[in-house]
Design a protein around this motif. Structure first.
Motif, short mmCIF file in Angstrom:
data_model
loop_
_atom_site.label_atom_id
_atom_site.label_comp_id
_atom_site.label_asym_id
_atom_site.label_seq_id
_atom_site.Cartn_x
_atom_site.Cartn_y
_atom_site.Cartn_z
N CYS A 56 0.89 -1.28 -0.17
CA CYS A 56 0.02 0.15 0.11
C CYS A 56 0.97 1.18 0.02
O CYS A 56 1.89 1.14 0.73
N GLY A 57 0.46 2.48 -0.46
CA GLY A 57 0.96 3.73 -0.48
C GLY A 57 2.31 3.76 -1.07
O GLY A 57 2.67 3.20 -2.09
N THR A 58 3.23 4.29 -0.25
CA THR A 58 4.54 4.32 -0.46
C THR A 58 5.15 3.13 -0.72
O THR A 58 6.30 2.73 -1.70
N GLU A 107 2.13 -4.08 9.75
CA GLU A 107 0.79 -4.37 10.14
C GLU A 107 -0.23 -3.74 9.33
O GLU A 107 -1.35 -3.82 9.84
N THR A 108 0.21 -3.49 7.94
CA THR A 108 -1.02 -2.73 7.10
C THR A 108 -1.93 -3.85 7.12
O THR A 108 -1.70 -4.85 6.36
N ALA A 109 -3.27 -3.59 7.24
CA ALA A 109 -4.34 -4.78 7.30
C ALA A 109 -4.58 -5.22 5.98
O ALA A 109 -4.84 -6.45 5.82
N VAL A 154 5.16 10.07 9.88
CA VAL A 154 4.00 9.59 9.22
C VAL A 154 4.50 9.22 7.85
O VAL A 154 4.19 8.24 7.04
N ALA A 155 5.25 10.13 7.25
CA ALA A 155 5.65 10.02 5.70
C ALA A 155 6.77 9.07 5.65
O ALA A 155 7.76 9.16 6.51
N SER A 156 6.63 8.19 4.96
CA SER A 156 7.67 7.19 4.71
C SER A 156 8.76 7.84 3.88
O SER A 156 8.46 8.30 2.70
N THR A 157 9.99 7.80 4.24
CA THR A 157 11.13 8.42 3.57
C THR A 157 12.27 7.31 3.62
O THR A 157 12.47 6.75 2.68
N ALA A 239 4.22 13.14 -5.86
CA ALA A 239 2.71 13.64 -5.59
C ALA A 239 2.12 13.27 -4.14
O ALA A 239 1.52 14.10 -3.63
N LEU A 240 2.33 11.99 -3.94
CA LEU A 240 1.92 11.47 -2.76
C LEU A 240 2.38 11.96 -1.48
O LEU A 240 1.70 12.56 -0.65
N LYS A 241 3.66 12.37 -1.44
CA LYS A 241 4.29 13.01 -0.47
C LYS A 241 3.92 14.46 -0.25
O LYS A 241 3.44 14.99 0.79
O1 M6R Z 1 3.47 0.42 6.91
P1 M6R Z 1 3.25 -0.08 5.35
O2 M6R Z 1 4.50 0.43 4.63
O3 M6R Z 1 2.78 -1.03 4.97
O4 M6R Z 1 2.55 1.26 5.07
C1 M6R Z 1 1.85 1.59 3.73
C2 M6R Z 1 1.42 3.10 3.51
O5 M6R Z 1 -0.01 3.30 4.45
C3 M6R Z 1 2.49 4.11 3.68
O6 M6R Z 1 3.53 3.83 3.02
C4 M6R Z 1 1.71 5.51 3.36
O7 M6R Z 1 1.20 5.70 2.08
C5 M6R Z 1 2.69 6.56 3.89
N1 M6R Z 1 2.19 7.62 4.77
C6 M6R Z 1 3.42 7.35 2.80
O8 M6R Z 1 4.30 8.42 3.04
#
Ligand code: M6R
Length: 365
Positions: A56-58, A107-109, A154-157, A239-241
């Motif tokens: 999911c997401g990043t 842990e992402t559901a 919260v932002a993944s880097t 763009a997501l960031k």
């Molecule tokens: O913990 P996870 O890597 O599974 O999380 C996935 C996304 O929720 C996560 O990457 C989210 O998109 C970030 N907030 C992006 O910066």
């Protein structure tokens, strides 16, 4: 502890040269210039007809870069999907398949539900996780930990770029196991990966300039990010960031898709961030950039010296990174994109480490 930084995110961005070094040292053998991924045999790369990647997401965007690498270096077809779609679309799978899950938190559901589905179909399960005690790690046949250290923002880097480093090593490992890379090719690619700490450190030195362009960007209400090949997922990530941190509406597109719709958005108010290292398809991206310039779009070009010299238009801003090989480019180009989102958010006065409506770990569906 934020150390001398104003936010965890800033600290985590600046930790990247170091944690990339740690992660790489776990996955490559520097003395022999070989990929060296313990446990990769669980994924049975040699006989695999496709690899399923879900996240999911990043983390999903890291997987998207991985697809380009597995296909190019290991000639291994990759099916990649976001977990919340994958889990409901009833993909046919069997015990001949391998599935790879990517998650910082583990842990992402939706990612976990996708993993459980693949397991129920008999597939072999691998996971790239940053938290080795997590549920996703526990339920996998093999884990490939990122050595990014705890990620608080919260932002993944740093977790993202470390996921990319692991994926690159895995793709080279798969290439060797499948006989699609010669020893010489593998050695060259591995030695290019070892440049990452130095290259990312150099990328961080553009921060003052990025701060300036971010001040301009913070006045916009919409932004576009464009890239091709492995720069396309980095455009999506940019763009997501930007939207999650600054709440400015931003979209990432494959540069070649511009004329299929989004070009209608271009006017003198929209900043367009173009991610374009000087590579084999640079010219193609430049022609898209010229289409934007002709319509008055404000271009922020992220490239290298050759790219800056040959861009043919005059972008509002050019961020110049060192010249580098193809395999490291998406990892290094992620840094300016992270810094743009960070500094824009700082100018907007938003809560950088804890943006509204977001959670670090999305454990609900
Ligand atoms: O913990 P996870 O890597 O599974 O999380 C996935 C996304 O929720 C996560 O990457 C989210 O998109 C970030 N907030 C992006 O910066």
């Amino acid at each position: 502890d934020k150390g001398n930084y104003k936010h965890f995110m800033a600290k985590e961005i600046h930790e990247q040269p170091e944690v990339l070094g740690h992660t790489l040292s776990q996955y490559v053998d520097y003395t022999q210039n070989k990929a060296n991924v313990a446990g990769s045999e669980q994924l049975r790369f040699k006989d695999l007809s496709r690899l399923v990647i879900t996240a999911c997401g990043t983390a999903y965007l890291a997987g998207l870069v991985g697809k380009y690498w597995f296909e190019k270096y290991a000639r291994l077809p990759v099916d990649i999907d976001i977990a919340s779609e994958f889990r409901y679309r009833e993909t046919p799978l069997s015990s001949a398949d391998s599935a790879l899950f990517i998650s910082q938190s583990g842990e992402t559901a939706d990612t976990l539900a996708s993993l459980r589905y693949c397991k129920s179909q008999g597939a072999s399960i691998g996971a790239i996780v940053n938290v080795p005690e997590s549920t996703i790690a526990r339920e996998s046949d093999v884990i490939f930990p990122t050595i990014a250290g705890p990620e608080v923002g919260v932002a993944s880097t740093k977790a993202f770029t470390c996921q990319l480093a692991v994926l690159a090593a895995l793709a080279l490992q798969a290439g060797r196991e499948r006989g699609t890379l010669t020893f010489e090719e593998e050695a060259k690619l591995v030695s290019e990966l070892t440049e990452l700490p130095t290259l990312t450190l150099k990328a961080l030195s553009n921060e003052v300039e990025i701060q300036k362009l971010s001040q301009q960007l913070s006045k916009a209400t919409n932004a576009l990010y464009l890239g091709r090949n492995t720069s396309f997922p980095i455009a999506l990530e940019g763009a997501l960031k930007l939207k999650e941190l600054s709440y400015i509406h931003a979209e990432g597109y494959a540069a070649g898709e511009l004329k299929h719709g989004p070009i209608a958005l271009i006017d003198e108010n929209i900043p367009v961030v173009v991610i374009a290292p000087f590579d084999a398809i640079y010219e193609k991206t430049v022609s898209n950039m010229q289409e934007v310039a002709a319509r008055g779009g404000r271009i922020i070009l992220i490239t290298d010296e050759r790219g800056a010299a040959q861009c043919g238009t005059s972008p509002e801003t050019v961020v110049v990174l060192p010249e580098m090989s193809d395999i490291v480019a998406p990892i290094v180009y992620a840094l300016p994109v992270q810094m743009i989102a960070y500094h824009t958010a700082v100018f907007m006065g938003t809560d950088v480490d804890q943006p509204r409506n977001l959670a670090k770990s999305v454990t609900v569906e």
